[in-house]
Design an enzyme around this catalytic site. Sequence first.
Site: not given
Ligand SMILES: C=C(OP(=O)(O)O)C(=O)O
Ligand SMILES: [Mg+2]
Length: 421
Positions: A44, A158, A166-167, A208, A245, A287, A314, A339, A366-367, A390
């Site tokens: 995403s 995801h 999403q999260e 994830e 998120d 987020e 993000d 990221k 973030s991962h 995260k």
């Molecule tokens: C980790 C995320 O997803 P992606 O790596 O798919 O962007 C996010 O949106 O925070």
């Molecule tokens: Mg995000």
Amino acid sequence: MSTLTITGLSALEILDSRGRPTLSVTLTAQDGSRHVAGVPSGKSTGANEAVERRDGVADHYAGQGVEEVVATVEGEIASHLVGHGWDGIWEIDTTLCGVDGTPNLSRLGANAVVGVSMAAARAFAHASGQPLWRWLARDGVAPRLPVPHFNILNGGAHAPNQLEFQEFMVAPIGAPDLPSAVRAGADVYAALRALLVEDGLDTGLGDEGGFAPDVDVETALRMLTKAIDRAGYEAGRRGVAIALDPAATGFRGHDGRYLVGDERLSAGDLIDWYTELVEWYPIWSIEDGLAEDDWDGWATLTQRLGDRVQIMGDDIFVTNPQIITEAIERKVGNSSLIKVNQIGTVSRTLEAMAVCRDAGYTQMISHRSGETPDSFIADLAVGSGCGQLKSGAPARGERVAKYNRLLEIAAANPDLPYGLG
Ligand SMILES: C=C(OP(=O)(O)O)C(=O)O
Ligand SMILES: [Mg+2]
């Protein structure tokens, strides 16, 4: 300062956690030491992210490969870096950006550049005789162990369910130390699984490692709160809080409305709903609550909820120092997700974090949803002192690698503080 002379640079096409091709980069230094970095990959993604390059032709097993990107690392990039002495990561990263020549690293590929930059950071840390986290700590920054944010319930891009957000993360903010926080994440994850089984719901996993049942947003929040309680923790900032998120760009229709269940919400409606959710559930951070191009909505969201919860960008900020600077000026958000591959180099990542720090914006490392076992971001979270990380669920090797690295750092450095800071 230690000078780094690079004597070799190689790359390899490997698989990420989704079974898609990505690359690992190996940098060899003058003393013969080898430094490896695994490159993550998002799904995403924000429209303004540095561009991940893939081979032109979709191949038979997993979409598009990265063989041409591997060749770029070993050819063009190596020709500029190998055989030279470098005084700092800035010098290498600036050279990489200059050689690329585009604003978004689309020519060489952000995946090539970030792999080289991360491997180089490891080589500098090694040359200085410091662990990576300590080398990454800049002047005036106090390292600390971050609050891990475990994404235990997955939706959006995801997961194959219909859940819009999403999260759904649990964050043991009130834990006394990092090992207790990791244990709390695992306890709540296990409790959630048991609740899903009791309710006859699916325990299949999303990208994830979180569960991906077909429930609506409020049911998900109720189950999470119940799982926290069932695991024996206090729900909220004194114990285990919830971070969301929604990744709202993903459920926005062409007419600009946000599509949730049968409803077509305006930004204002969505903000009203968030306000209620924050009232009813122990949510501490949101987020991407609105779409990445909905800057006016973001300003309203920040005004409405910014003094009660963390409003984190993000997709809208993409770890870009210029965009974050504009956001600060326009009072958009009060926090940034960070990221490394979104901006493409370690130096620009550190710059984005410095911009946030100076403005009082919090940060969370973030991962990506596509990962390798590389644990660079755990060191970055500690060294930057930002207090938040995260990395998905407390299950699946590529996610757990980051949490386990935090545990290693904690064990070796009992004086490091834990928490948001
Ligand atoms: C980790 C995320 O997803 P992606 O790596 O798919 O962007 C996010 O949106 O925070
Ligand atoms: Mg995000």
